[in-house]
Design an enzyme around this catalytic site. Structure first.
Site, PDB file in Angstrom:
ATOM      1  N   CYS A 141      -7.624   8.595  29.193  1.00 22.96           N
ATOM      2  CA  CYS A 141      -8.409   9.513  28.366  1.00 22.96           C
ATOM      3  C   CYS A 141      -9.685   8.826  27.875  1.00 22.96           C
ATOM      4  O   CYS A 141     -10.554   8.504  28.657  1.00 22.96           O
ATOM      5  CB  CYS A 141      -7.560  10.036  27.196  1.00 22.96           C
ATOM      6  N   ASP A 186      -6.776  20.826  32.974  1.00 23.58           N
ATOM      7  CA  ASP A 186      -7.410  19.826  32.117  1.00 23.58           C
ATOM      8  C   ASP A 186      -8.828  20.286  31.784  1.00 23.58           C
ATOM      9  O   ASP A 186      -9.728  20.229  32.621  1.00 23.58           O
ATOM     10  CB  ASP A 186      -7.449  18.476  32.833  1.00 23.58           C
ATOM     11  N   HIS A 218      -3.698  17.541  30.556  1.00 24.36           N
ATOM     12  CA  HIS A 218      -4.364  16.333  30.081  1.00 24.36           C
ATOM     13  C   HIS A 218      -3.394  15.463  29.276  1.00 24.36           C
ATOM     14  O   HIS A 218      -2.696  15.953  28.396  1.00 24.36           O
ATOM     15  CB  HIS A 218      -5.558  16.723  29.201  1.00 24.36           C
TER      16      HIS A 218
END
Length: 251
Positions: A141, A186, A218
């Site tokens: 991330c 995502d 995600h």
């Protein structure tokens, strides 16, 4: 931008079970880090992994992930990118992540590239001081941006899962192999950003790989629900993608 800024989905997910085996150290007497050390019989000589975490920082799941890399022979160091100010896991509604990035929770502790880049440079030097000659980096991330940004400072091989915040020019500037694990659903790294990233990576002439995992969202590679068979499989396969990538290209 090759991927969008972080959002609330960057903190949501499942806490994984296990007992971390590594230790907490201080880099330059100021930066907290978690070090996972491989057993002597499995250790890969002269190579190590810089682990750049999501906005939750050094927590249960990132520690267990680092331990898993160590079990594959890689000395792994998870770095606190946030000066002791990570975002809570499963943060409450109303938490302004953009404000946290710009100013931190206290208002005077920003988590911008100007604040984080020096931390990465010090972390790379610290890993070198541990005897590592060849450095790979994983970014989950938020951390993905800083894998991409710091090839110039000694990262030789990179891997990212569900990246956020990566600028197109940053991705275009990589100087070594780079792999991505992407989620099917995502909003941070949607299909159009993924396809744009493919175009950019092809032009770098560096080895690259993008794996897309169905029935995932995600954060799946770190915070997926392991009671769900599909999410568990995807999380494990994303980890194997990273390990195989380093086995092939690092050192």
């Amino acid at each position: 931008m090759a991927s969008n800024p972080p959002a609330r989905c960057c903190t949501l997910g499942t806490l994984h079970e296990g007992e971390p085996k590594g230790k907490i150290i201080k880099i330059d007497n100021t930066i907290e880090a978690y070090v996972a050390t491989p057993a002597d019989k499995t250790a890969r000589k002269d190579v190590g992994i810089l682990y750049l975490p999501d906005v939750i920082g050094i927590w249960q799941n990132s520690k267990l992930m680092a331990d898993a890399f160590a079990e594959r022979g890689y000395l792994t160091v998870v770095v606190d990118l946030f000066n002791g100010d990570p975002v809570p896991h499963n943060r409450p509604e109303g938490f302004e992540l953009s404000q946290w990035v710009a100013h931190g929770s206290s208002g005077d502790n920003p988590h911008t590239k100007e604040a984080i880049d020096p931390i990465i440079v010090k972390a790379i030097q610290a890993i070198r001081d541990m005897g590592v000659k060849h450095i790979g980096a994983v970014g989950y991330c938020f951390g993905a941006k800083y894998v991409v940004r710091h090839y110039k400072d000694g990262i030789e091989v990179g891997y990212a899962a569900h990246p956020s915040f990566v600028e197109e020019e940053e991705l275009a500037a990589i100087t070594g192999p780079f792999a991505i694990s992407a989620a099917e659903t995502d909003s941070i790294f949607p299909a159009e950003k993924r396809h744009k990233s493919e175009e950019i990576l092809a032009k770098t002439k560096q080895p690259y790989q993008i794996n897309l995992f169905s029935a995932t969202t995600h954060g799946f590679a770190v915070r997926g629900d392991l009671s769900d068979k599909q999410q568990k499989f995807a999380k494990e396969q994303a980890f194997l993608q990273a390990v195989t990538w380093f086995d092939q290209y690092l050192g």
